[in-house]
Design a protein around this motif. Structure first.
Motif, PDB file in Angstrom:
ATOM      1  N   MET A 269       0.859  -1.023  -0.048  1.00 36.67           N
ATOM      2  CA  MET A 269       0.018   0.126  -0.006  1.00 36.67           C
ATOM      3  C   MET A 269       0.764   1.219   0.089  1.00 36.67           C
ATOM      4  O   MET A 269       1.620   1.300   0.613  1.00 36.67           O
ATOM      5  CB  MET A 269      -0.895  -0.171   1.288  1.00 36.67           C
ATOM      6  CG  MET A 269      -1.868   1.199   1.319  1.00 36.67           C
ATOM      7  SD  MET A 269      -3.034   1.178   2.803  1.00 36.67           S
ATOM      8  CE  MET A 269      -4.456   0.039   2.108  1.00 36.67           C
ATOM      9  N   VAL A 270       0.390   2.234  -0.603  1.00 34.20           N
ATOM     10  CA  VAL A 270       1.038   3.511  -0.764  1.00 34.20           C
ATOM     11  C   VAL A 270       0.051   4.680  -0.486  1.00 34.20           C
ATOM     12  O   VAL A 270      -1.197   4.391  -0.499  1.00 34.20           O
ATOM     13  CB  VAL A 270       1.834   3.749  -2.170  1.00 34.20           C
ATOM     14  CG1 VAL A 270       3.048   2.750  -2.163  1.00 34.20           C
ATOM     15  CG2 VAL A 270       0.840   3.828  -3.201  1.00 34.20           C
TER      16      VAL A 270
ATOM     17  N   VAL B 151       3.718  -2.055   5.105  1.00 35.03           N
ATOM     18  CA  VAL B 151       3.038  -1.080   6.057  1.00 35.03           C
ATOM     19  C   VAL B 151       3.015   0.400   5.193  1.00 35.03           C
ATOM     20  O   VAL B 151       3.722   0.586   4.223  1.00 35.03           O
ATOM     21  CB  VAL B 151       3.864  -0.815   7.331  1.00 35.03           C
ATOM     22  CG1 VAL B 151       3.838  -1.935   8.147  1.00 35.03           C
ATOM     23  CG2 VAL B 151       5.228  -0.230   7.169  1.00 35.03           C
ATOM     24  N   CYS B 152       2.051   1.214   5.499  1.00 35.38           N
ATOM     25  CA  CYS B 152       2.011   2.565   4.904  1.00 35.38           C
ATOM     26  C   CYS B 152       1.765   3.294   6.303  1.00 35.38           C
ATOM     27  O   CYS B 152       0.960   3.130   6.995  1.00 35.38           O
ATOM     28  CB  CYS B 152       0.793   2.511   3.997  1.00 35.38           C
ATOM     29  SG  CYS B 152       0.670   4.148   3.254  1.00 35.38           S
TER      30      CYS B 152
ATOM     31  N   TYR C   6      -0.916   1.245   8.221  1.00 33.71           N
ATOM     32  CA  TYR C   6      -1.811   0.356   7.584  1.00 33.71           C
ATOM     33  C   TYR C   6      -1.122  -0.728   7.128  1.00 33.71           C
ATOM     34  O   TYR C   6      -0.036  -0.655   6.628  1.00 33.71           O
ATOM     35  CB  TYR C   6      -2.543   1.074   6.466  1.00 33.71           C
ATOM     36  CG  TYR C   6      -3.087   2.348   6.665  1.00 33.71           C
ATOM     37  CD1 TYR C   6      -4.549   2.328   7.052  1.00 33.71           C
ATOM     38  CD2 TYR C   6      -2.447   3.462   6.998  1.00 33.71           C
ATOM     39  CE1 TYR C   6      -5.270   3.485   7.505  1.00 33.71           C
ATOM     40  CE2 TYR C   6      -3.109   4.701   7.389  1.00 33.71           C
ATOM     41  CZ  TYR C   6      -4.461   4.774   7.542  1.00 33.71           C
ATOM     42  OH  TYR C   6      -5.119   6.104   7.814  1.00 33.71           O
ATOM     43  N   VAL C   7      -1.544  -2.093   7.519  1.00 34.24           N
ATOM     44  CA  VAL C   7      -0.869  -3.170   7.453  1.00 34.24           C
ATOM     45  C   VAL C   7      -1.530  -3.976   6.549  1.00 34.24           C
ATOM     46  O   VAL C   7      -2.621  -4.548   6.507  1.00 34.24           O
ATOM     47  CB  VAL C   7      -0.746  -3.875   8.715  1.00 34.24           C
ATOM     48  CG1 VAL C   7       0.237  -5.246   8.558  1.00 34.24           C
ATOM     49  CG2 VAL C   7      -0.071  -3.050   9.786  1.00 34.24           C
ATOM     50  N   CYS C   8      -0.839  -4.350   5.373  1.00 29.67           N
ATOM     51  CA  CYS C   8      -1.132  -5.211   4.333  1.00 29.67           C
ATOM     52  C   CYS C   8      -0.462  -6.585   4.921  1.00 29.67           C
ATOM     53  O   CYS C   8       0.606  -6.750   5.014  1.00 29.67           O
ATOM     54  CB  CYS C   8      -0.444  -4.863   2.925  1.00 29.67           C
ATOM     55  SG  CYS C   8      -1.314  -3.485   2.452  1.00 29.67           S
TER      56      CYS C   8
ATOM     57  N   PRO D 230      -8.556  -8.032   4.857  1.00 33.32           N
ATOM     58  CA  PRO D 230      -7.984  -6.904   4.141  1.00 33.32           C
ATOM     59  C   PRO D 230      -7.326  -6.106   5.087  1.00 33.32           C
ATOM     60  O   PRO D 230      -6.773  -6.417   6.162  1.00 33.32           O
ATOM     61  CB  PRO D 230      -9.610  -6.118   4.392  1.00 33.32           C
ATOM     62  CG  PRO D 230     -10.355  -6.851   5.353  1.00 33.32           C
ATOM     63  CD  PRO D 230      -9.820  -8.212   5.378  1.00 33.32           C
ATOM     64  N   PRO D 231      -6.574  -4.763   4.595  1.00 34.51           N
ATOM     65  CA  PRO D 231      -5.483  -4.231   5.361  1.00 34.51           C
ATOM     66  C   PRO D 231      -6.164  -3.835   6.915  1.00 34.51           C
ATOM     67  O   PRO D 231      -7.304  -3.415   7.025  1.00 34.51           O
ATOM     68  CB  PRO D 231      -5.366  -3.097   4.553  1.00 34.51           C
ATOM     69  CG  PRO D 231      -5.904  -3.148   3.261  1.00 34.51           C
ATOM     70  CD  PRO D 231      -6.982  -4.184   3.297  1.00 34.51           C
TER      71      PRO D 231
END
Length: 368
Positions: free
Chosen positions: A67-68, A342-343, A351-353, A361-362
């Motif tokens: 994620m960005v 992470v983002c 936010y963790v993918c 989901p994240p």
């Protein structure tokens, strides 16, 4: 929009699929039930929000890889489900847009701002699951796109430019964009090279791989790559050598600088924010050394100030003895199963993918 999506659905990947099971394995498990658990250490503690992403059953997921955040504050995620390779969220978790069906191995996602416009670099690693759930392998692919999915150009197999031999695997996992627009590709599931291209996709150089005379240049599972701008006068290319549980730092033209080892943490790409380095930990080697790390769901995430680990959200508190970092382990509550990326937003929420987390989901980690 519909014409664009139809175009993307007709786009195909090159390469012949093989019925080979990837070495990293796959295990389906029950999604953990989390109720606002507080995780992390010191100045870096977070409340877990597992219901942040408002997806429901409308947008199917396999693995949420990376994620960005774009210049508009939108959170853009890549996954490997070809109904929607890209999901775009606002900060509340609402889906604003989705697109992409041409990246069954959707894995890496980087963003570059050029003037007043953001561009994405999508990485397909070549590993994907067919409709029967079987893993297959094909050639990887890098695409530069607009944020609404228009493909501007692709970077294909390095054999086409003479730096790989026939039969060499090219399965890229990540890209990073340098200060002058150069593109650094990590071939993390292939030959473990870092390949540097110009902003137009023209080959410049490569380094890494295996069996170098100077072992500092060896990379093993070169899973991630990023640019470290913390010293503005000396930006560096930081490469993940995941099997070595390490990050290796190089100059922008590939000269080795240093290695940062994180014992027992199989880390993914480094993500920089202020003076911090954040990373997902896909696996951590367990205390019982008879058990292989990748046989279980042993992940969390880690946060560094400079080169010092200061917090392990989802894991045990980092400790140092005589200046040496000791092993860290996943919490028994398993709020994070396999931290893949992470983002960090402007409020320092994370936010963790996750990979291999039963289509989770994240997660949002709200900074406390």
């Amino acid at each position: 929009m519909n014409k664009r999506r139809d175009f993307l659905k007709k786009t195909t990947l090159a390469g012949v699929a093989l019925t080979t099971v990837p070495s990293f394995g796959f295990h389906m498990i029950k999604k953990p039930e989390l109720k606002g658990e507080i995780i992390g250490h010191g100045d870096y503690t977070y409340r877990v929000n597992e219901n942040w992403a408002q997806i429901g059953l409308s947008k199917p997921l396999l693995n949420c890889h990376e994620m960005v955040m774009d210049s508009k504050g939108r959170l853009i995620m890549i996954g490997d489900h070809t109904d929607n390779n890209i999901l775009i969220f606002d900060k509340s978790g609402k889906i604003l847009d989705y697109w992409g069906s041409a990246y069954p191995g959707g894995h890496g996602l980087s963003i570059s701002n050029e003037g007043e416009e953001d561009f994405l670099y999508l990485t397909d690693c070549g590993w994907y699951q067919d409709k029967a759930g079987q893993w297959k392998r094909q050639s990887g692919r890098i695409s530069k796109t607009t944020t609404d999915g228009k493909v501007l150009f692709d970077i294909g197999h390095p054999q086409t430019i003479g730096i790989y031999e026939p039969g060499d695997y090219f399965q890229p996992t990540e890209t990073a964009i340098g200060p002058n627009g150069d593109i650094y590709v990590a071939d993390g599931y292939g030959m473990d090279y870092i390949i540097q291209y110009s902003a137009k996709g023209e080959y410049i150089r490569h380094w890494g791989g295996h069996d170098n005379t100077n072992e500092n240049y060896n990379l093993s599972n070169a899973h991630g790559v990023a640019i470290d701008y913390r010293d503005a006068k000396n930006p560096m290319v930081v490469c993940t050598s995941r099997n070595d549980k390490a990050f290796k730092f190089f100059t922008l033209d590939g000269i080795y600088v240093k290695t940062l080892t994180l014992p027992n943490m199989q880390v993914c790409r480094p993500v920089f924010d202020d003076n911090n380095l954040y990373a997902g930990v896909c696996w951590s080697e367990p205390k019982d050394k008879s058990i292989k790390a990748n046989e279980g769901h042993t992940g969390f995430m880690t946060i560094l100030e400079g080169d010092t680990v200061v917090s392990n959200p989802g894991g045990t508190e980092p400790t140092y003895k005589n200046g040496k970092l000791q092993d860290s382990y996943q919490l028994s509550t398993k709020p994070i199963l396999h931290g893949h990326d992470v983002c960090i937003d402007g409020d320092k929420n994370v936010y963790v993918c996750q990979w291999n987390a039963n289509r989770t989901p994240p997660l949002m980690l709200e900074r406390v």
